[in-house]
Motif scaffolding. Sequence first.
Motif, short mmCIF file in Angstrom:
data_model
loop_
_atom_site.label_atom_id
_atom_site.label_comp_id
_atom_site.label_asym_id
_atom_site.label_seq_id
_atom_site.Cartn_x
_atom_site.Cartn_y
_atom_site.Cartn_z
N TYR A 1 50.70 58.61 62.61
CA TYR A 1 49.28 58.61 62.26
C TYR A 1 49.00 57.38 61.39
N TYR A 2 47.92 56.70 61.73
CA TYR A 2 47.57 55.45 61.03
C TYR A 2 46.40 55.70 60.08
N HIS A 3 46.49 55.07 58.87
CA HIS A 3 45.44 55.16 57.85
C HIS A 3 44.99 53.74 57.52
N ILE A 4 43.71 53.58 57.25
CA ILE A 4 43.23 52.28 56.79
C ILE A 4 43.54 52.14 55.30
N THR A 5 43.91 50.94 54.87
CA THR A 5 44.21 50.68 53.45
C THR A 5 43.00 50.02 52.78
N GLU A 6 43.10 49.85 51.47
CA GLU A 6 42.03 49.14 50.74
C GLU A 6 41.88 47.73 51.28
N THR A 7 43.01 47.09 51.59
CA THR A 7 42.96 45.75 52.16
C THR A 7 42.23 45.75 53.50
N GLY A 8 42.47 46.82 54.31
CA GLY A 8 41.80 46.93 55.59
C GLY A 8 40.30 47.13 55.43
N ILE A 9 39.91 47.93 54.44
CA ILE A 9 38.47 48.15 54.18
C ILE A 9 37.80 46.84 53.80
N GLN A 10 38.49 46.05 52.95
CA GLN A 10 37.94 44.75 52.56
C GLN A 10 37.85 43.81 53.76
N ALA A 11 38.85 43.90 54.67
CA ALA A 11 38.86 43.01 55.84
C ALA A 11 37.68 43.28 56.77
N LEU A 12 37.15 44.50 56.74
CA LEU A 12 36.00 44.82 57.60
C LEU A 12 34.78 43.98 57.24
N GLY A 13 34.74 43.50 56.02
CA GLY A 13 33.60 42.68 55.61
C GLY A 13 33.77 41.22 55.96
N GLU A 14 34.90 40.83 56.53
CA GLU A 14 35.15 39.43 56.85
C GLU A 14 34.68 39.13 58.27
N ALA A 15 33.97 38.05 58.41
CA ALA A 15 33.43 37.68 59.73
C ALA A 15 34.51 37.22 60.69
N ARG A 16 35.62 36.68 60.17
CA ARG A 16 36.66 36.12 61.04
C ARG A 16 37.55 37.19 61.67
N LEU A 17 37.37 38.46 61.33
CA LEU A 17 38.21 39.53 61.87
C LEU A 17 38.03 39.63 63.38
N ARG A 18 39.15 39.71 64.11
CA ARG A 18 39.08 39.82 65.57
C ARG A 18 38.36 41.11 65.97
N GLU A 19 37.65 41.05 67.11
CA GLU A 19 36.78 42.16 67.49
C GLU A 19 37.58 43.44 67.75
N ILE A 25 39.31 48.99 65.72
CA ILE A 25 40.38 49.89 65.27
C ILE A 25 40.16 50.29 63.82
N LEU A 26 39.86 49.30 62.96
CA LEU A 26 39.69 49.59 61.53
C LEU A 26 38.46 50.47 61.29
N GLU A 27 37.40 50.24 62.05
CA GLU A 27 36.21 51.08 61.88
C GLU A 27 36.50 52.53 62.23
N ARG A 28 37.29 52.75 63.28
CA ARG A 28 37.64 54.13 63.65
C ARG A 28 38.58 54.76 62.64
N LEU A 29 39.50 53.98 62.09
CA LEU A 29 40.40 54.53 61.08
C LEU A 29 39.67 54.76 59.76
N ALA A 30 38.61 54.03 59.51
CA ALA A 30 37.82 54.26 58.29
C ALA A 30 37.15 55.63 58.34
N ALA A 31 36.86 56.10 59.57
CA ALA A 31 36.26 57.42 59.72
C ALA A 31 37.28 58.53 59.51
N ALA A 32 38.52 58.32 60.04
CA ALA A 32 39.57 59.35 59.89
C ALA A 32 40.89 58.78 60.38
N PRO A 33 42.01 59.20 59.76
CA PRO A 33 43.31 58.79 60.30
C PRO A 33 43.47 59.27 61.74
N GLY A 37 48.91 44.48 56.27
CA GLY A 37 48.53 45.37 55.18
C GLY A 37 47.20 46.05 55.40
N TYR A 38 46.62 45.92 56.61
CA TYR A 38 45.33 46.54 56.89
C TYR A 38 45.44 48.05 57.10
#
Length: 812
Positions: free
Chosen positions: A113-131, A136-144, A170-171
Amino acid sequence: MTPSPLYEVAVALPVRGTFTYSGPVSEGSPVPAVGMRVVVPFRNRPATGYILGPAAADRDDILPMQSIVDAVPLFPESLVSFFRWLSAYYLHPIGEVIQGALPGGMDAGIAWYYHITETGIQALGEARLRENHRRILERLAAAPAERSALVGPGEKGVTAAVMNGLVQKGYVCREYRFEKDRVQHLTEAVVRLASYEAPADRAPSPDQMRILETVGRYGEIPMRLLRKEAPEATPARIQTLAKRNWIEIDRRIVYRDPFGETIDPEPLPRLTEEQGIAVERLSSAIGRGYRGMLLNGVTGSGKTEVYLQAARKAIDQQLDVLVLVPEIALISQIERAFRARFGGRVAILHSGLSEGKRFDEWHRILKREACIAIGTRSALFAPLAHVGLIIVDEEHDTSFKQDFGLRYHARDMAMVRAKLEGAVVVLGTATPSVQSWYNVSIGKLTQIRMSSRVEDRPLPTVELIDLGTRRDIRGTERFITPELQTAMTETLERGEQVLLYLNRRGFAALPVCAECGRPLRCRNCDISLTYHQQEDTYRCHYCGYAIDGSSACPECGSLKMKRLGIGTEKVESAVKGLFPKARVARMDRDAVRSRKSLLLLLKQLRNRDIDILIGTQMVTKGHDFPFITLVGILLADQSLHFPDFRAAERTYQIISQVAGRAGRGNQPGRVIVQTYTPKHFSVVSAIGGDDEAFYRQEIGYRKRLSYPPFSSMVQVLVHSKDPARAKGHAEELGRCMKQGRTQAEMRQILVMGPIQAFMARLANQHRWQLLLKSKNRKLLHDFLERLIEEHPGLFHPKQVGVILDVDPVFMM
């Protein structure tokens, strides 16, 4: 600090050997015991394992178990040596041997089971993040979630490499979860009186009193029954009584019923002289260590009663009994006999049960609530702790050989289990396998013969019809000759039943285009489709592929099809035309698809609601049809022309077994055998009832050609969707095997092939095979073990399947 004890663990993965782990470090964990499942770290991932026993330290960096899954063992310690033997003999990983032995539903898996980390939450605000990473990170932000749950509709799958990349950045982080078994115990609430006595000023109300009186009458009563017996037992009143300590509410396990009907006890029959001798010889051996017996009794000689009385002797000595039958269709008959004699001490195990019922039967055996286990080949692994008697009924039947996964032969392994546990094993049959005949001749088995039917009933008379003289005949008379038709008419006029045997289901086995002559073939297999008239469908009997009966020829587009060849459906249609007033039924895998439909058909036969039964090999399996007096074998040599060295043995057994269905009641039987090869020794021996003559000729042929039992064989089957890849890997394996032999091995191990398998494509898999043969079984096994050790990539490739089949039976 006292070091944790060490345990030997078999990991449920395709890896060789066992591994050592220390006990779990967490407090409150159950005490590890043989037969428990555990979660262990294995090659950077958690894996399911099975505890086999204590272990000695074999290295310094021994890791601890991560958790213990079970509160109690799933199998007794006595099975461990058997699992080891199976793994070594069949060259199969021991963890997968154990995993396959357990009933379905006990297959809890380990999921990341995968969980988003604080680093991953911060990465969601970066424009350069691959689509794709953003999704994936948006779905993990909702639930593991598991990796498979991170894929949206119409999206490509999320690969392990993508998730590993996100972990490295570290995302996300991950943890494993051990998921519950698919099947769990059913429980129900029960109510019993408490020992508490109420004070005089708090006497129960009249409604409460009626509830207490009902509970007291039963002692302990299920909640559902209490509410039925006492309508006053509302949830509120029940809770009030429990709070005042007048009643106790508990939960108990409820077993799912695999039987469906009760069986009344039956009186002991009077034994024939031969039955009495057989029972005495078996009974005197039980409890005195290993003995192997061949119970060779003609059809109708009463072998089942011998089994029952030998089982009684074992149970009287507090020993368990295991009964194996070749197919589910046979279980109902032998199960009824054992339940009539032993009641609730009988459990059944076979793939026809639901997962829940099989789970419950397994646990009844584990808890020693049942001391008799009856089933098909998988019942070989029944968790009986003190086996005293193993019965293998119809031991000659090839259904005892498994043709997928662990390719074991249940008859042979029953002998091994009996030897390891010091039990008596009985192989029962009217037509012994050549292997069992040979084992008698070299002293591995002791033969007990029963040459007469019960109540001195005569064996049926047998007549031969040479179809070779009638090759030019067309129409129904090709397979129902005038002689057979006359005999059927006479039998029906006497109010008796007829059995017609043809080991080919469907209506037409060879549909051919009337315009271009092209046969209709399966899209996935190199095999012709069979036409099934009842469904109006062309169907492949190997992969299940089917097309509509009105389909056009794929070669020329013509709708005109010639439906050549015969099957049981065509015979049924012809019989209904010849005997329009007769009640006709079929017994094949198309007509009998469940235990319920089989029991209904057998009941109709017993009640004489069927006049003519048409069947495939299902009818040969030891069934007792007392009102069938005529048996017609339509094509007796059908099995004789297969490219298999056992073809003559199977032909002899089929003719003898089908003939044995006639005259098992009070009326004498008659058998008509139709064949194109009336002079073949297998046909002549079967018609004459001379099993020894058949064995003498067959064993001479086997010895001259060095076939089993005079040699050991291993088939290596290579398969792939890519024909070039299958061929290339088979050729590479062949070179490795031929060049990897020592001088001594070259003299004693023959490597044949690779060649295309007889059925070169099945289920869209292209198939090549090699065959290894040696008179030295140990040398052959040691040779293969060494090759697997030295060339693991050849035997466990990623894009090609490689199957090792020790002592192969099906080599098509």
